[in-house]
Design an enzyme around this catalytic site. Structure first.
Site, short mmCIF file in Angstrom:
data_model
loop_
_atom_site.label_atom_id
_atom_site.label_comp_id
_atom_site.label_asym_id
_atom_site.label_seq_id
_atom_site.Cartn_x
_atom_site.Cartn_y
_atom_site.Cartn_z
N SER A 32 7.11 3.07 -4.33
CA SER A 32 7.39 2.59 -5.69
C SER A 32 6.21 2.80 -6.63
CB SER A 32 7.74 1.10 -5.64
OG SER A 32 6.67 0.35 -5.06
N GLU A 33 5.01 3.08 -6.09
CA GLU A 33 3.82 3.32 -6.92
C GLU A 33 3.57 4.80 -7.15
OE1 GLU A 33 2.72 0.89 -8.31
OE2 GLU A 33 2.34 -0.85 -7.05
N GLY A 69 0.79 -1.22 0.00
CA GLY A 69 0.00 0.00 0.00
C GLY A 69 0.82 1.27 0.00
N ASN A 70 0.18 2.36 -0.34
CA ASN A 70 0.81 3.67 -0.33
C ASN A 70 -0.23 4.77 -0.27
OD1 ASN A 70 0.38 3.48 -3.43
ND2 ASN A 70 1.95 1.96 -2.99
N HIS A 94 -4.40 -6.98 -8.55
CA HIS A 94 -3.49 -6.13 -7.79
C HIS A 94 -4.12 -5.57 -6.52
CE1 HIS A 94 -0.38 -2.56 -8.02
NE2 HIS A 94 -0.51 -3.07 -6.80
#
Length: 285
Positions: free
Chosen positions: A77-78, A31-32, A160
């Site tokens: 990273s997203e 998550g982000n 995803h």
């Protein structure tokens, strides 16, 4: 030197990260979360850190090209996906990405949450489509999200997870809660063998209530689903809501689709049970 707004956003991101972790929407370092600081900067969660154990000082500040401006850790990273959403939605101030189990289950099964079955979801989110599969952390993912983001505040990501956006970090997180709750109820209804759909007229009535609740719709409902996309972007919401005089309509489309060419209708045990129960109910009424 951080501003009062930045301090507030850092604290809010930490709070939402803990909620996501506590609810099981993320595992390990999944998550982000991000938020707008101003027209030139974003603040985002760091990579390789559990969302349940973040502290405000861990956050990373970047520009809209993804260049890191401050922070001791690397950005999520997203980040590219988040930036793509901000570029296409100037009204959005926060983005949340997570892997809520039931919603992600629908994403893995390739089943969008686009049926008109819950009044609250119709009023707050409308429909929840699935963005095509893209390799996480690559340029493919923002491109897949770009197709739907102008018309939707939340979507599933094929195989995803899910992503939501809002005017605040907490608002974006609440939409993630709504998607997972919607997925849970949809799954239960389908396991029970039936869903009653809300009619198109009632859907339009519910959409009209958005203004009363102060909820801004990112896009209207599609009058013609075949023309939902202009170019490579969807600009209206496709919602499965039948035209009918009743407010609630039994979903018999799956039964009708199984009719063979010679007129024979084949039913599963669950569908037969549901039809018998409905017939008995009508006789009693």
């Amino acid at each position: 030197m951080s501003t009062h707004l930045e301090e507030q956003l850092r604290a809010e991101i930490v709070d939402v990260g803990r909620r996501m972790y506590a609810r099981g929407y993320v595992a390990s370092n999944d998550g982000n979360i991000s938020a707008r600081l101003d027209d030139a900067r974003l603040i985002t969660t760091p990579t390789a850190v559990s969302k349940g154990y973040m502290t405000p000082d861990m956050m990373v500040v970047v520009d809209y090209d993804g260049n890191q401006l401050s922070g001791e850790r690397k950005a999520s990273s997203e980040l590219k996906m988040h930036i793509e959403i901000y570029r296409n939605r100037p009204d959005v101030n926060a983005v949340v990405h997570a892997h809520p189990p039931l919603a992600t289950g629908f994403a893995v099964a390739g089943i969008p949450l686009t049926r008109a079955v819950l009044a609250e979801v119709i009023t707050t989110l409308g429909s929840v489509p699935i963005a095509e599969y893209a390799t996480p952390s690559t340029a493919e993912l923002p491109e897949a999200v770009r197709k739907y983001i102008k018309a939707h505040d939340g979507m599933l990501l094929a195989n995803h997870g899910a992503v939501t956006c809002g005017v605040t970090v907490t608002a974006a997180y609440h939409k993630m809660e709504t998607i997972e709750h919607f997925a849970k109820i949809s799954l239960v209804a389908r396991l029970l063998g039936r869903e009653h759909l809300i009619s198109r007229d009632e859907v339009e009535r519910l959409q009209g209530l958005r203004g009363t609740y102060g909820i801004a719709a990112p896009a209207p409902l599609c009058t013609d689903p075949a023309q939902a996309a202009i170019g490579d972007q969807v600009l209206c919401q496709v919602l499965e809501a039948p035209d009918a005089q009743e407010r609630l309509v039994p979903d018999v489309s799956s039964v009708l689709r199984q009719a063979s060419r010679d007129g024979e209708i084949r039913l599963t045990y669950g569908e037969l049970t549901a039809l018998i129960a409905d017939a008995i109910k009508n006789l009693r009424d």
